[in-house]
Design a protein around this motif. Structure first.
Motif, PDB file in Angstrom:
ATOM      1  N   GLY A 166       0.679  -1.366  -0.019  1.00  0.00           N
ATOM      2  CA  GLY A 166      -0.087  -0.014  -0.021  1.00  0.00           C
ATOM      3  C   GLY A 166       0.863   1.346   0.019  1.00  0.00           C
ATOM      4  N   ILE A 167       0.347   2.113  -0.038  1.00  0.00           N
ATOM      5  CA  ILE A 167       1.061   3.621   0.008  1.00  0.00           C
ATOM      6  C   ILE A 167       0.923   4.109   1.268  1.00  0.00           C
ATOM      7  CG2 ILE A 167       1.068   5.918  -0.949  1.00  0.00           C
ATOM      8  CD1 ILE A 167      -0.120   5.016  -3.517  1.00  0.00           C
ATOM      9  N   TYR A 168       2.007   4.527   1.975  1.00  0.00           N
ATOM     10  CA  TYR A 168       2.032   4.952   3.508  1.00  0.00           C
ATOM     11  C   TYR A 168       2.730   6.305   3.720  1.00  0.00           C
ATOM     12  CZ  TYR A 168       0.424   0.282   4.699  1.00  0.00           C
ATOM     13  OH  TYR A 168      -0.313  -0.884   4.804  1.00  0.00           O
ATOM     14  N   ALA A 169       2.493   6.686   4.962  1.00  0.00           N
ATOM     15  CA  ALA A 169       3.107   8.016   5.341  1.00  0.00           C
ATOM     16  C   ALA A 169       2.806   7.866   6.882  1.00  0.00           C
ATOM     17  CB  ALA A 169       2.492   9.123   4.550  1.00  0.00           C
ATOM     18  N   SER A 170       3.499   8.879   7.513  1.00  0.00           N
ATOM     19  CA  SER A 170       3.235   8.981   8.929  1.00  0.00           C
ATOM     20  C   SER A 170       1.871   9.755   9.236  1.00  0.00           C
ATOM     21  CB  SER A 170       4.512   9.833   9.695  1.00  0.00           C
ATOM     22  OG  SER A 170       4.395  11.185   9.345  1.00  0.00           O
ATOM     23  N   GLN A 171       1.357   9.547  10.425  1.00  0.00           N
ATOM     24  CA  GLN A 171       0.186  10.062  10.759  1.00  0.00           C
ATOM     25  C   GLN A 171       0.365  11.452  10.695  1.00  0.00           C
ATOM     26  OE1 GLN A 171      -3.112   8.782  11.365  1.00  0.00           O
ATOM     27  NE2 GLN A 171      -3.407  10.756  10.746  1.00  0.00           N
ATOM     28  N   THR A 172       1.618  12.304  11.148  1.00  0.00           N
ATOM     29  CA  THR A 172       1.802  13.676  11.098  1.00  0.00           C
ATOM     30  C   THR A 172       1.836  14.004   9.645  1.00  0.00           C
ATOM     31  OG1 THR A 172       3.385  13.320  13.221  1.00  0.00           O
ATOM     32  CG2 THR A 172       3.493  15.371  11.657  1.00  0.00           C
ATOM     33  N   LEU A 236       4.786   0.263   0.428  1.00  0.00           N
ATOM     34  CA  LEU A 236       5.423  -0.461   1.433  1.00  0.00           C
ATOM     35  C   LEU A 236       4.482  -1.611   1.771  1.00  0.00           C
ATOM     36  CD1 LEU A 236       7.622   0.059   3.707  1.00  0.00           C
ATOM     37  CD2 LEU A 236       5.747   0.834   5.190  1.00  0.00           C
ATOM     38  N   PRO A 237       5.220  -2.757   2.070  1.00  0.00           N
ATOM     39  CA  PRO A 237       4.254  -4.155   2.321  1.00  0.00           C
ATOM     40  C   PRO A 237       3.254  -3.770   3.648  1.00  0.00           C
ATOM     41  CG  PRO A 237       6.629  -4.678   1.904  1.00  0.00           C
ATOM     42  CD  PRO A 237       6.629  -3.313   1.914  1.00  0.00           C
ATOM     43  N   VAL A 238       2.224  -4.034   3.628  1.00  0.00           N
ATOM     44  CA  VAL A 238       1.269  -3.871   4.638  1.00  0.00           C
ATOM     45  C   VAL A 238       1.635  -4.353   5.897  1.00  0.00           C
ATOM     46  CG1 VAL A 238      -0.590  -3.515   3.151  1.00  0.00           C
ATOM     47  CG2 VAL A 238      -0.126  -5.856   4.081  1.00  0.00           C
ATOM     48  N   VAL A 239       2.630  -5.418   5.811  1.00  0.00           N
ATOM     49  CA  VAL A 239       2.963  -6.221   7.320  1.00  0.00           C
ATOM     50  C   VAL A 239       3.714  -5.365   8.280  1.00  0.00           C
ATOM     51  CG1 VAL A 239       5.292  -6.771   6.352  1.00  0.00           C
ATOM     52  CG2 VAL A 239       4.142  -8.145   8.384  1.00  0.00           C
ATOM     53  N   PHE A 240       3.993  -3.790   7.795  1.00  0.00           N
ATOM     54  CA  PHE A 240       4.703  -3.012   8.579  1.00  0.00           C
ATOM     55  C   PHE A 240       3.570  -2.343   9.489  1.00  0.00           C
ATOM     56  CE2 PHE A 240       8.103  -3.970   5.845  1.00  0.00           C
ATOM     57  CZ  PHE A 240       9.267  -4.321   6.764  1.00  0.00           C
ATOM     58  N   GLU A 241       2.409  -2.418   9.041  1.00  0.00           N
ATOM     59  CA  GLU A 241       1.460  -1.965   9.748  1.00  0.00           C
ATOM     60  C   GLU A 241       1.664  -2.343  11.417  1.00  0.00           C
ATOM     61  OE1 GLU A 241      -2.412  -2.004   8.402  1.00  0.00           O
ATOM     62  OE2 GLU A 241      -1.900  -1.024   6.588  1.00  0.00           O
ATOM     63  N   LYS A 242       1.992  -3.693  11.482  1.00  0.00           N
ATOM     64  CA  LYS A 242       2.055  -4.503  12.729  1.00  0.00           C
ATOM     65  C   LYS A 242       3.176  -3.968  13.348  1.00  0.00           C
ATOM     66  CE  LYS A 242       2.956  -9.414  14.202  1.00  0.00           C
ATOM     67  NZ  LYS A 242       3.233 -10.722  13.827  1.00  0.00           N
ATOM     68  N   LYS A 254      -5.779   2.005  -2.057  1.00  0.00           N
ATOM     69  CA  LYS A 254      -6.018   0.904  -1.961  1.00  0.00           C
ATOM     70  C   LYS A 254      -4.987  -0.077  -1.766  1.00  0.00           C
ATOM     71  CE  LYS A 254     -10.586   1.177  -4.494  1.00  0.00           C
ATOM     72  NZ  LYS A 254     -11.289   0.447  -5.590  1.00  0.00           N
ATOM     73  N   ALA A 255      -5.021  -0.997  -1.028  1.00  0.00           N
ATOM     74  CA  ALA A 255      -3.850  -2.004  -0.970  1.00  0.00           C
ATOM     75  C   ALA A 255      -4.124  -2.912  -2.216  1.00  0.00           C
ATOM     76  CB  ALA A 255      -3.653  -2.758   0.271  1.00  0.00           C
ATOM     77  N   GLU A 256      -2.828  -3.425  -2.674  1.00  0.00           N
ATOM     78  CA  GLU A 256      -2.546  -4.403  -3.929  1.00  0.00           C
ATOM     79  C   GLU A 256      -1.805  -5.390  -3.611  1.00  0.00           C
ATOM     80  OE1 GLU A 256      -1.342  -1.728  -7.236  1.00  0.00           O
ATOM     81  OE2 GLU A 256      -3.502  -0.898  -7.203  1.00  0.00           O
ATOM     82  N   LEU A 257      -2.276  -6.634  -4.457  1.00  0.00           N
ATOM     83  CA  LEU A 257      -1.192  -7.642  -4.252  1.00  0.00           C
ATOM     84  C   LEU A 257      -0.022  -7.494  -5.387  1.00  0.00           C
ATOM     85  CD1 LEU A 257      -3.517 -10.937  -4.536  1.00  0.00           C
ATOM     86  CD2 LEU A 257      -2.054 -10.028  -2.404  1.00  0.00           C
ATOM     87  N   GLY A 258       1.148  -7.455  -4.588  1.00  0.00           N
ATOM     88  CA  GLY A 258       2.419  -7.255  -5.744  1.00  0.00           C
ATOM     89  C   GLY A 258       3.530  -8.683  -5.638  1.00  0.00           C
ATOM     90  N   GLN A 259       4.478  -8.234  -5.483  1.00  0.00           N
ATOM     91  CA  GLN A 259       5.517  -9.422  -5.645  1.00  0.00           C
ATOM     92  C   GLN A 259       5.494 -10.331  -4.591  1.00  0.00           C
ATOM     93  OE1 GLN A 259       9.130  -6.829  -5.287  1.00  0.00           O
ATOM     94  NE2 GLN A 259       9.469  -6.965  -7.601  1.00  0.00           N
ATOM     95  N   SER A 260       5.773 -11.660  -5.116  1.00  0.00           N
ATOM     96  CA  SER A 260       5.569 -12.848  -4.060  1.00  0.00           C
ATOM     97  C   SER A 260       6.935 -13.133  -3.346  1.00  0.00           C
ATOM     98  CB  SER A 260       5.143 -13.965  -4.829  1.00  0.00           C
ATOM     99  OG  SER A 260       3.981 -13.966  -5.336  1.00  0.00           O
ATOM    100  N   LEU A 261       6.802 -13.805  -2.046  1.00  0.00           N
ATOM    101  CA  LEU A 261       8.072 -13.957  -1.433  1.00  0.00           C
ATOM    102  C   LEU A 261       8.542 -15.298  -1.996  1.00  0.00           C
ATOM    103  CD1 LEU A 261       7.323 -13.199   2.178  1.00  0.00           C
ATOM    104  CD2 LEU A 261       8.943 -12.162   0.928  1.00  0.00           C
ATOM    105  N   TRP A 262       9.869 -15.481  -2.084  1.00  0.00           N
ATOM    106  CA  TRP A 262      10.605 -16.697  -2.714  1.00  0.00           C
ATOM    107  C   TRP A 262      11.651 -17.097  -1.651  1.00  0.00           C
ATOM    108  CZ3 TRP A 262       9.372 -18.957  -7.658  1.00  0.00           C
ATOM    109  CH2 TRP A 262       8.348 -18.182  -8.434  1.00  0.00           C
TER     110      TRP A 262
END
Length: 300
Positions: A166-172, A236-242, A254-262
């Motif tokens: 997804g596309i991310y930024a800081s809340q500030t 940024l991968p959405v996992v970093f929200e965690k 919107k979030a989108e499916l991108g590259q796969s993990l190999w």
């Protein structure tokens, strides 16, 4: 070929690939003086200059160009022999080299390494943090975790699943800069990737085509830091929200499916016990993270 050549050829190949003594020494993880002496000794042995020297670096001479393919063949033979022997190793002990990007290393991979250490205390992992693709077939690493659409090399590649980005930024940044931005992202700044010749294309196709590219960085973890320091927006991968709740999805995107993990490894290492244990453990751990890696697009 004299026996001495086998000792000196790695320095020749490193300088031929890197273009300078210092860069070649970095590739070999040795010092400048050693590489310089080895090059001089090899040239003395052949009785011909293999490189032309200038302030711009080292460039292969005609003689160097003639030697290069044979040196590469010799290197590959030695690598293949080592991998074949390592593939016969049945012990659940020893060292393996694992390449992973800094983006995933610190928060995603380090807890996995900790759990692997508890499960297999006699296997040591040499972590190689790099944003470059290390070549398995040139013995730069044993196992690699990559994000890619496809892996076309002659290697064993285990595909796990596509990641959501997804596309991310800081809340500030969202509360201040984004809130005052103009149509189609005017006034916003992207954090991009250096050397990206297609930059104009992906910016134009993004939700914010009028945003500029203010900063460029190849290290994904540094990109995370810049986002958290209110420097702009980035994919940024959405996992970093965690891991970073201060990073937020940019409103209206919107979030989108991108590259796969190999997980990638050399074919001859498939039966090496310590490699197989690590690859299976890593795959299981990453599969457990699939929900976090895919966010709202997660499907069983």
């Amino acid at each position: 070929m004299r026996s001495l050549d086998w000792e000196l050829l790695p320095s020749f190949l490193a300088v031929a690939r890197a273009g300078s003594l210092r860069a070649g020494a970095e590739l070999l993880r040795t010092n400048y003086g050693t590489v310089n002496r080895n090059i001089q000794a090899l040239e003395a042995s052949y009785g011909v200059a293999l490189f032309s020297r200038s302030t711009k670096g080292f460039k292969l001479t005609d003689a160097g160009e003639a030697v290069l393919p044979f040196a590469e063949q010799a290197e590959q033979v030695i690598i293949n022999a080592r991998k074949r022997v390592e593939g016969l190793d049945k012990s659940e002990a020893g060292t393996l080299r694992f390449s992973v990007t800094p983006t995933f290393a610190y928060d995603v991979i380090s807890p996995i390494i900790s759990r692997f250490q508890e499960a297999y205390p006699d296997i040591q992992v040499e972590l190689r943090l790099t944003s470059a693709v290390e070549e398995i077939n040139k013995d730069e690493t044993d196992v690699s975790l990559r994000a890619a659409y496809e892996v076309s090399e002659d290697v064993v590649a285990r595909k796990l699943y596509p990641m959501t980005v997804g596309i991310y930024a800081s809340q500030t940044y969202i509360d201040t800069v984004f809130a005052q931005s103009g149509p189609q992202g005017s006034g916003l700044s992207w954090i991009g990737w250096p050397g990206d010749t297609q930059a104009a294309n992906w910016v134009a196709q993004s939700p914010f085509p009028h945003a500029d590219i203010r900063h460029m960085v190849s290290d994904g973890y540094m990109r995370l830091r810049l986002l958290r320091e209110n420097c702009g927006i980035s994919y940024l991968p959405v996992v970093f929200e965690k891991f970073f709740p201060d990073l937020c999805r940019v409103p209206g995107t919107k979030a989108e499916l991108g590259q796969s993990l190999w997980i990638v490894l050399h074919a001859d290492l498939r039966k090496t016990v310590r490699i197989r244990r690590f690859v299976d453990f890593l795959a299981d751990e990453l599969m457990d993270l699939k929900r976090d890696m895919q966010g709202e697009l997660y499907r069983r």
